[in-house]
Write a protein that holds these residues in place. Structure first.
Motif, short mmCIF file in Angstrom:
data_model
loop_
_atom_site.label_atom_id
_atom_site.label_comp_id
_atom_site.label_asym_id
_atom_site.label_seq_id
_atom_site.Cartn_x
_atom_site.Cartn_y
_atom_site.Cartn_z
N MET A 66 0.83 -1.19 0.00
CA MET A 66 0.00 0.00 0.00
C MET A 66 0.87 1.25 0.00
O MET A 66 0.46 2.27 -0.54
CB MET A 66 -0.92 -0.05 1.23
CG MET A 66 -2.08 0.86 1.12
SD MET A 66 -3.11 0.32 -0.24
CE MET A 66 -4.49 1.32 0.00
N GLU A 67 2.04 1.15 0.58
CA GLU A 67 2.94 2.30 0.62
C GLU A 67 3.38 2.67 -0.79
O GLU A 67 3.50 3.85 -1.12
CB GLU A 67 4.17 1.96 1.48
CG GLU A 67 5.12 3.13 1.63
CD GLU A 67 6.29 2.76 2.52
OE1 GLU A 67 7.40 3.20 2.20
OE2 GLU A 67 6.09 2.04 3.51
N TRP A 68 3.59 1.65 -1.65
CA TRP A 68 4.00 1.93 -3.02
C TRP A 68 2.92 2.74 -3.74
O TRP A 68 3.21 3.67 -4.47
CB TRP A 68 4.24 0.61 -3.76
CG TRP A 68 4.71 0.83 -5.18
CD1 TRP A 68 5.99 1.00 -5.59
CD2 TRP A 68 3.89 0.94 -6.35
NE1 TRP A 68 6.03 1.20 -6.94
CE2 TRP A 68 4.74 1.17 -7.44
CE3 TRP A 68 2.53 0.88 -6.58
CZ2 TRP A 68 4.29 1.33 -8.73
CZ3 TRP A 68 2.07 1.03 -7.88
CH2 TRP A 68 2.94 1.25 -8.94
N LEU A 69 1.63 2.38 -3.52
CA LEU A 69 0.53 3.09 -4.15
C LEU A 69 0.48 4.54 -3.68
O LEU A 69 0.24 5.45 -4.48
CB LEU A 69 -0.80 2.39 -3.88
CG LEU A 69 -2.03 2.99 -4.57
CD1 LEU A 69 -1.85 2.96 -6.08
CD2 LEU A 69 -3.28 2.25 -4.17
N ASP A 70 0.73 4.77 -2.41
CA ASP A 70 0.75 6.14 -1.89
C ASP A 70 1.84 6.97 -2.57
O ASP A 70 1.65 8.16 -2.83
CB ASP A 70 0.98 6.16 -0.37
CG ASP A 70 -0.24 5.67 0.40
OD1 ASP A 70 -1.35 5.73 -0.16
OD2 ASP A 70 -0.07 5.23 1.56
N GLN A 71 2.96 6.37 -2.85
CA GLN A 71 4.07 7.09 -3.47
C GLN A 71 3.92 7.21 -4.98
O GLN A 71 4.55 8.05 -5.60
CB GLN A 71 5.39 6.39 -3.16
CG GLN A 71 5.75 6.41 -1.69
CD GLN A 71 6.97 5.57 -1.38
OE1 GLN A 71 7.53 4.91 -2.26
NE2 GLN A 71 7.38 5.58 -0.11
N ASN A 72 3.11 6.37 -5.58
CA ASN A 72 2.93 6.36 -7.03
C ASN A 72 1.46 6.49 -7.43
O ASN A 72 1.02 5.85 -8.39
CB ASN A 72 3.53 5.09 -7.63
CG ASN A 72 5.02 5.00 -7.40
OD1 ASN A 72 5.76 5.84 -7.90
ND2 ASN A 72 5.44 4.02 -6.62
N LEU A 73 0.74 7.32 -6.73
CA LEU A 73 -0.68 7.48 -7.01
C LEU A 73 -0.93 8.05 -8.42
O LEU A 73 -1.95 7.80 -9.03
CB LEU A 73 -1.34 8.38 -5.95
CG LEU A 73 -2.85 8.31 -5.85
CD1 LEU A 73 -3.34 6.88 -5.71
CD2 LEU A 73 -3.35 9.16 -4.71
N TRP A 74 0.06 8.76 -8.93
CA TRP A 74 -0.07 9.30 -10.28
C TRP A 74 -0.26 8.19 -11.31
O TRP A 74 -0.94 8.38 -12.32
CB TRP A 74 1.13 10.19 -10.62
CG TRP A 74 2.42 9.44 -10.72
CD1 TRP A 74 3.28 9.14 -9.71
CD2 TRP A 74 2.97 8.87 -11.91
NE1 TRP A 74 4.34 8.41 -10.17
CE2 TRP A 74 4.20 8.24 -11.52
CE3 TRP A 74 2.60 8.84 -13.22
CZ2 TRP A 74 5.01 7.59 -12.45
CZ3 TRP A 74 3.41 8.19 -14.14
CH2 TRP A 74 4.61 7.57 -13.74
N LEU A 75 0.32 6.99 -11.02
CA LEU A 75 0.14 5.87 -11.95
C LEU A 75 -1.31 5.38 -11.94
O LEU A 75 -1.83 4.97 -12.98
CB LEU A 75 1.07 4.72 -11.57
CG LEU A 75 2.53 4.89 -12.01
CD1 LEU A 75 3.38 3.76 -11.45
CD2 LEU A 75 2.63 4.92 -13.52
N ALA A 76 -1.95 5.42 -10.78
CA ALA A 76 -3.36 5.03 -10.71
C ALA A 76 -4.21 6.01 -11.52
O ALA A 76 -5.12 5.60 -12.25
CB ALA A 76 -3.83 5.00 -9.27
N TRP A 77 -3.91 7.31 -11.41
CA TRP A 77 -4.63 8.32 -12.20
C TRP A 77 -4.39 8.10 -13.70
O TRP A 77 -5.32 8.21 -14.50
CB TRP A 77 -4.19 9.73 -11.81
CG TRP A 77 -4.73 10.20 -10.50
CD1 TRP A 77 -4.04 10.35 -9.33
CD2 TRP A 77 -6.07 10.59 -10.22
NE1 TRP A 77 -4.86 10.81 -8.34
CE2 TRP A 77 -6.13 10.97 -8.87
CE3 TRP A 77 -7.23 10.66 -10.97
CZ2 TRP A 77 -7.30 11.41 -8.26
CZ3 TRP A 77 -8.40 11.10 -10.37
CH2 TRP A 77 -8.43 11.47 -9.03
#
Length: 167
Positions: A1-12
């Motif tokens: 989950m920490e990776w997603l917090d740091q790379n949320l731009w990839l989710a967007w």
């Protein structure tokens, strides 16, 4: 989950790609506007803004695109100037150059960058190589052409398409 917090731009960015794929299926210019909002959210995430600000920016940009840009884009695609015929339907009225003598039964012309089989209407004089001719109609894969003035309508033009300069 920490990776997603740091790379949320990839989710967007992933959301934007999904929305563009949906737009390709609907062609309504709504989902592409939402994809623009998602890209704005990706930029906000890349700039280090919090998730709440990312969502606010994505929503505001999406609504702005839908309210202001979408009507303009739809108008451009729906206007008579932008909806020119494509393919063979766009060829009547265009000029072509004779490559091989065109008679009532055979001939070749250079039309829209391609070599086309051509013929003249029944009773019309043949067109010689190098001559510029006007396309009256497309009859299957054959261009019906004439070297007559632009207002000329062949007797058989109604069989292959609309008359040139018609009313």
């Amino acid at each position: 989950m920490e990776w997603l917090d740091q790379n949320l731009w990839l989710a967007w960015l992933g959301l934007a790609l999904v929305l563009v794929a949906i737009e390709a299926a609907t062609v309504d210019f709504t989902f592409v506007m939402l994809a623009g909002g998602s890209l704005a959210g990706a930029v906000a995430a890349g700039a280090g803004l919090g998730f709440v600000w990312q969502v606010i920016i994505a929503v505001v940009v999406s609504f702005a695109l839908i309210l202001f840009l979408r009507p303009y884009v739809k108008r451009q695609f729906a206007s008579s100037e932008a909806s020119h015929s494509i393919g063979a339907a766009a060829l009547p009225g265009r000029l072509a150059r004779v490559i091989e003598t065109v008679t009532e039964t055979d001939g070749r012309v250079r039309l829209a960058g391609e070599t086309w089989s051509a013929r003249v209407p029944d009773g019309a004089p043949p067109c010689e190589p190098g001559e510029e001719v006007r396309v009256l109609a497309i009859d299957g894969a054959i261009a019906v052409v004439t070297n007559q003035p632009a207002g000329y309508q062949s007797p058989d033009a109604h069989q292959g398409g609309p008359p040139v300069g018609g009313a």
